[in-house]
Design a protein around this motif. Sequence first.
Motif, short mmCIF file in Angstrom:
data_model
loop_
_atom_site.label_atom_id
_atom_site.label_comp_id
_atom_site.label_asym_id
_atom_site.label_seq_id
_atom_site.Cartn_x
_atom_site.Cartn_y
_atom_site.Cartn_z
N GLN A 647 20.86 -14.78 65.16
CA GLN A 647 19.74 -14.76 66.11
C GLN A 647 18.34 -14.90 65.96
OE1 GLN A 647 20.67 -15.69 69.38
NE2 GLN A 647 22.66 -16.24 68.77
N ARG A 648 18.05 -13.75 64.91
CA ARG A 648 16.68 -14.16 64.37
C ARG A 648 16.12 -15.18 63.76
NH1 ARG A 648 14.82 -11.06 60.19
NH2 ARG A 648 17.00 -10.15 59.87
N PHE A 649 17.06 -15.71 62.80
CA PHE A 649 16.86 -17.10 62.15
C PHE A 649 16.63 -18.23 63.20
CE2 PHE A 649 18.13 -20.76 59.67
CZ PHE A 649 17.14 -20.61 58.71
N TRP A 650 17.58 -18.18 64.03
CA TRP A 650 17.20 -19.22 65.33
C TRP A 650 15.89 -19.12 65.92
CZ3 TRP A 650 21.38 -20.01 69.72
CH2 TRP A 650 20.70 -21.00 70.78
N ARG A 651 15.56 -17.78 66.22
CA ARG A 651 14.30 -17.35 66.98
C ARG A 651 13.15 -17.75 66.14
NH1 ARG A 651 15.30 -12.41 67.93
NH2 ARG A 651 13.97 -11.51 66.46
N GLU A 652 13.19 -17.34 64.92
CA GLU A 652 11.96 -17.29 64.12
C GLU A 652 11.77 -18.70 63.29
OE1 GLU A 652 9.90 -15.50 64.87
OE2 GLU A 652 10.78 -13.59 65.23
N ILE A 653 12.76 -19.31 62.93
CA ILE A 653 12.85 -20.68 62.10
C ILE A 653 13.07 -21.76 62.88
CG2 ILE A 653 13.80 -21.66 60.06
CD1 ILE A 653 12.28 -19.22 59.38
N LEU A 654 14.37 -21.88 63.61
CA LEU A 654 14.86 -23.14 64.20
C LEU A 654 14.36 -23.40 65.45
CD1 LEU A 654 18.82 -22.73 63.37
CD2 LEU A 654 17.10 -23.85 62.06
N ALA A 655 14.12 -22.47 66.28
CA ALA A 655 13.55 -22.70 67.46
C ALA A 655 12.06 -23.05 67.62
CB ALA A 655 13.75 -21.17 68.70
N VAL A 656 11.38 -22.48 66.73
CA VAL A 656 9.77 -23.00 66.96
C VAL A 656 9.58 -24.37 66.25
CG1 VAL A 656 9.32 -20.50 66.81
CG2 VAL A 656 9.34 -21.74 64.54
N GLY A 657 10.35 -24.85 65.43
CA GLY A 657 10.30 -26.05 64.84
C GLY A 657 8.78 -26.08 64.38
N GLY A 658 8.07 -27.17 64.65
CA GLY A 658 6.74 -27.44 63.93
C GLY A 658 5.57 -26.69 64.79
N SER A 659 5.75 -25.87 65.69
CA SER A 659 4.88 -25.29 66.75
C SER A 659 3.90 -24.35 65.94
CB SER A 659 5.48 -24.80 67.82
OG SER A 659 6.14 -23.58 67.56
N ARG A 660 4.35 -23.87 64.68
CA ARG A 660 3.48 -23.12 64.23
C ARG A 660 3.78 -23.11 62.50
NH1 ARG A 660 6.23 -17.11 65.35
NH2 ARG A 660 8.38 -17.47 63.81
N PRO A 661 2.71 -22.92 61.55
CA PRO A 661 2.83 -23.28 60.11
C PRO A 661 3.98 -22.43 59.67
CG PRO A 661 0.70 -22.42 60.72
CD PRO A 661 1.58 -22.21 61.81
N ALA A 662 4.78 -23.27 58.63
CA ALA A 662 6.13 -22.94 58.31
C ALA A 662 5.92 -21.49 57.62
CB ALA A 662 6.68 -24.07 57.19
N LEU A 663 4.90 -21.12 56.99
CA LEU A 663 4.80 -19.79 56.33
C LEU A 663 4.79 -18.73 57.25
CD1 LEU A 663 4.64 -18.41 53.62
CD2 LEU A 663 1.97 -18.54 53.55
N GLU A 664 4.07 -18.88 58.29
CA GLU A 664 4.16 -17.90 59.53
C GLU A 664 5.45 -17.59 59.99
OE1 GLU A 664 1.43 -18.48 62.62
OE2 GLU A 664 -0.22 -18.78 61.50
N SER A 665 6.51 -18.90 60.08
CA SER A 665 7.61 -18.76 60.65
C SER A 665 8.58 -17.94 59.46
CB SER A 665 8.29 -20.08 60.98
OG SER A 665 7.65 -20.65 61.75
N PHE A 666 8.62 -18.15 58.29
CA PHE A 666 9.31 -17.60 57.24
C PHE A 666 9.01 -16.05 57.30
CE2 PHE A 666 10.13 -15.85 53.17
CZ PHE A 666 11.07 -16.35 52.76
N ILE A 667 7.68 -15.70 57.26
CA ILE A 667 7.24 -14.28 57.26
C ILE A 667 7.64 -13.59 58.52
CG2 ILE A 667 5.24 -12.91 57.29
CD1 ILE A 667 3.82 -14.80 55.71
#
Length: 689
Positions: A647-667
Amino acid sequence: MSAVSDNPLLDFTDLTHFDRITPADVEPAIRHLLDTASTTLATLEAADTPATWDDFVIPMTEATEHLGRAWGVVGHMHSVMDTPQWRAAYNDLLPEISGFYAELGQNEALYGKYRALHDSAEYANLSPVRQRIIDHELRDFRLSGAELPEAQKPRFKAISEEQSALGAKFSENLLDATNAFAEWVTDEAELAGLPEDEVAAARAAAEKEDRPGWKFTLQAPSYVPVMQYADSARLREVMYRANGTRASEHGKPEWDNGPIIGRLLALAAEEAKMLGYASYAELSLVPKMADSPEHALSFLRELGVKAKPYAERDLAELKAFAAKELGIAELNPWDMGYASEKLRQARYAFSENEVRQYFPEPRVLDGLFGVIESLYGVQLRHDTAPVWDPSVKVLRIERTGQLIGQLYLDLHARDTKRGGAWMDSARNRQRSGSRLLTPVAYVVCNFSPPVGDKPATLTHDDVVTLFHEFGHALHHLLTEVDEVAVSGIHGVEWDAVELPSQFMENFCWEWDVLSGMSAHVNTGEPLPRELFDKMLAARHFQSGMQMVRQLEFSLFDLRLYHEVDATQPVPIDTVLSLLEDVRKEVAVTKTPAWHRFPLSFAHIFAGGYSAGYYSYKWAEVLSADAFAAFEEAGEGRGSLLDAATGQRFWREILAVGGSRPALESFIAFRGREPQVDALLRHSGMLEAA
């Protein structure tokens, strides 16, 4: 089809009418959509159109959405149903489509509206997602030539149009050259070593053409088993040579991709120079995570230093084994796959073909669905919709009965389908007023089709490929962003877009996953634990050679677009010379001088990875580290299918798409910046770190 009103390409109410669309529909539909979009854009350019989100950005997005979707269908059919009629329909309109988007990217009035919005008081009150979209638009207008002097814009547009046409021609040449070759075997002795399924498929291919014997082709389901299992060195050499000289000067002149490569490099260099960049690689990296070509090259070379000793050890072991056990004193390139498979069997006491029998396609799909459902709490169901080939499946993803997205699954090789495997978007998630449009994706592979009454079976590599492409699809389908420009895979940095796909591959090495998705095609027995343990022991088999091969491709691509003087069309000898230079740096095997690998390297000449192939390794660092979070969560539990982490991977990586920088999503997911250790560990090289 003459009337626009009943043209199925113009019906956007639901899924595409693949049962009704014909090549004749393309020209009237696309011209209508081009005219409609142009009319809308002319209104938006006008001075009295306010530069606000509602008055400008929303209609601007909608102006091209239907055109993009319809042309996406045409491009998809060109890839999966490349008949002469579909090829002509695609190529006839390609210049106009390319020209439209080139002009759009150079439109100074529209660019000015985005600048005005960015500088207005409204910008500060917009959500971070909408601010990011505006920032991306400004960047993309600049990269599309909007700031060029008017006198230079026609040339810049012409470059874009020619690049599109040459990319399409590159793919078509490769497909035609692949399909033109066949090796007919009439001596049964030459089939020694080949698995029964492959022999049956070759026989069926010959029977289809009313010929005796067995037919082998350069399509992967036919080519790969020959290189891996055929005892006949003659057959392997013939196939290897044919594969290595596809679309080159060694075949039909009209299929030679050499001149196309030279021209593409010159156009890319000219484009970069017009925009003020020293090389196309510099231009390519502007919207990516890597700061510069030097940054990416340094990353690749660091991996090369770590991997090459392992690759040299792999090759030494293979040569010793081939000489002692197979009587092959000199290991030729067409012997590599064959000797490697024999060494794998000797060392780990199993063959890829033995494993394959445990992965019938329906069982694999059920297992894949189970993984997705366990991680994300969604349900996958088979759906009904028109398709372009009877073998295509349609799926729907639901959560608590609510439709999230749909997926077309086209798994089997056909003569009319380009090679490889890919995911593409068919429709983006977006909100239009009160209505939510759910996303739709294509997943396309080239696996062996079923032969006779048995279901198709997948190699473990095929299973990994399927998981990979589904990772891309989930990134697109599980998005929760309603703005088209950054929904799903859109707006994600190119060198991060492989994170979700490579992440999914890791589950193919987990016992609780593989055991649940296996059933022997004849007996129904699940994959034995003993065989899995052998597979696991063999996971790092020749991982050094595999890694330096990927580094070779990545370095070649980046250096080609960064270092070669392309002020004029580049001779193919220059391209081959650079490749040889790269091989001296990282490769451990010798490739024949007549081999023409670049002429079939569609990723970087026709697939959008120009000066970006390094992305696979770059994203592999991210994906391996992300998967390590599941390893940590599953420690001591016997399963990595941890729903909370999913669920956390979905919320922070998959769900946000390109709406923020990828590095921010990873962190946000991992709690820190990425580390290379997990990749080295998964590759069996941690001790070299």
